[in-house]
Design an enzyme around this catalytic site. Structure first.
Site, short mmCIF file in Angstrom:
data_model
loop_
_atom_site.label_atom_id
_atom_site.label_comp_id
_atom_site.label_asym_id
_atom_site.label_seq_id
_atom_site.Cartn_x
_atom_site.Cartn_y
_atom_site.Cartn_z
N ASP A 173 71.68 35.72 -45.36
CA ASP A 173 72.26 35.90 -44.04
C ASP A 173 72.88 37.29 -43.99
OD1 ASP A 173 72.39 34.16 -41.63
OD2 ASP A 173 74.36 35.10 -41.61
N ASN A 204 62.09 35.96 -40.87
CA ASN A 204 62.13 37.38 -40.54
C ASN A 204 61.21 38.16 -41.49
OD1 ASN A 204 62.92 40.12 -40.45
ND2 ASN A 204 64.89 39.57 -39.57
P1 ITT Z 1 66.46 34.45 -41.15
O1 ITT Z 1 65.24 33.65 -40.79
O2 ITT Z 1 66.38 35.00 -42.57
O3 ITT Z 1 67.77 33.76 -40.90
P2 ITT Z 1 67.28 36.30 -38.99
O4 ITT Z 1 66.49 37.39 -38.32
O5 ITT Z 1 67.76 35.15 -38.18
O6 ITT Z 1 66.37 35.78 -40.23
P3 ITT Z 1 70.03 37.00 -39.85
O7 ITT Z 1 70.60 35.89 -39.07
O8 ITT Z 1 70.37 37.13 -41.29
O9 ITT Z 1 68.43 37.03 -39.77
O10 ITT Z 1 70.36 38.43 -39.22
C1 ITT Z 1 71.10 38.61 -38.06
C2 ITT Z 1 70.69 39.84 -37.32
O11 ITT Z 1 71.32 40.98 -37.91
C3 ITT Z 1 69.20 40.18 -37.31
O12 ITT Z 1 68.52 39.49 -36.30
C4 ITT Z 1 69.24 41.70 -37.04
O13 ITT Z 1 69.36 41.96 -35.67
C5 ITT Z 1 70.52 42.12 -37.75
N1 ITT Z 1 70.19 42.65 -39.09
C6 ITT Z 1 70.28 42.02 -40.28
N2 ITT Z 1 69.86 42.81 -41.27
C7 ITT Z 1 69.48 43.97 -40.72
C8 ITT Z 1 68.93 45.17 -41.21
O14 ITT Z 1 68.64 45.35 -42.49
N3 ITT Z 1 68.67 46.13 -40.34
C9 ITT Z 1 68.91 45.98 -39.02
N4 ITT Z 1 69.41 44.89 -38.46
C10 ITT Z 1 69.69 43.87 -39.30
#
Ligand code: ITT
Length: 202
Positions: free
Chosen positions: A72, A14
């Site tokens: 996460d 991400n």
């Molecule tokens: P990784 O590769 O780091 O796992 P990811 O996008 O899969 O990246 P997560 O599983 O940690 O990330 O996050 C789950 C979801 O939560 C992410 O796709 C966003 O939709 C939401 N999310 C997490 N942090 C956020 C933030 O700071 N602002 C808005 N949405 C967020």
């Protein structure tokens, strides 16, 4: 002579998360050089973020010969959705998005929501795994607002800045109060403490 900074990898696919965290590293005197590593992370379905973060970390530990961390995060609508989407945030964002979330709560007058982040760090000099966390409380906006950030940012209004969604904040403003900003500050405190004790007892 200029001191050589040790490498610290942030393993994430991400790029928004990486931009937020690297901005904090740029603003502060951090005894490490941060790099993004985009490896295929296995995301298990579990009931809490810590379990998911630790699983991600352990699944790639053998591949990296430096200190590294994974994060996460999740969005929890405590009222009226009892914490949904929580650990399902990524899937729910991809499927129903912010419009779908707003339509789930459109008949309720008030809401309570939070973002939570767990960072799992493998710290090579000590051969130890450490956990850091952060969360931010707020509510849901009645419409999608703002252009910055990612994910659920356009519908989340933090209690600290009640007039704006996370998407209406600049990256430094979001970092100052966000779940990720708090978790990473905890990690930075740890790195600084370790550096100090090494300087005391070289
Ligand atoms: P990784 O590769 O780091 O796992 P990811 O996008 O899969 O990246 P997560 O599983 O940690 O990330 O996050 C789950 C979801 O939560 C992410 O796709 C966003 O939709 C939401 N999310 C997490 N942090 C956020 C933030 O700071 N602002 C808005 N949405 C967020």
């Amino acid at each position: 002579m200029k001191e050589e900074k040790s490498l610290l990898y942030f393993v994430t696919g991400n790029k928004n998360k990486f931009s937020e965290i690297s901005q904090i590293f740029k603003n502060r005197q951090i005894p490490c050089k941060l790099k993004q590593l985009d490896l295929d992370l296995i995301e298990i379905q579990a009931e809490n973020l810590e379990e998911i973060a630790l699983f991600k970390l352990n699944s790639i530990k053998k591949e990296i010969n430096e200190s590294f961390f994974v994060e996460d995060a999740g969005f929890f609508v405590d009222d009226p959705l009892n914490g949904f989407p929580g650990v399902y945030s990524s899937y729910v964002f991809k499927t129903i998005g912010n419009e779908g979330m707003l339509s789930l709560i459109k008949d309720y007058e008030t809401s309570k929501a939070q973002f939570r982040a767990i960072i799992a760090l493998y710290y090579k000099p000590l051969d130890k795994i450490l956990i850091f966390q952060g969360n931010v409380q707020g509510k849901i906006s009645n419409k999608i607002r703002g252009t910055h950030g990612f994910g659920f940012d356009p519908i989340f209004i933090p209690n600290e800045i009640p007039g704006k969604t996370f998407s209406e904040l600049l990256i430094d403003e979001k970092n100052a109060i966000s779940h990720r900003g708090i978790a990473i500050e905890n990690l930075i405190d740890f790195l600084k403490k370790i550096k100090k004790s090494v300087e005391k007892f070289p």
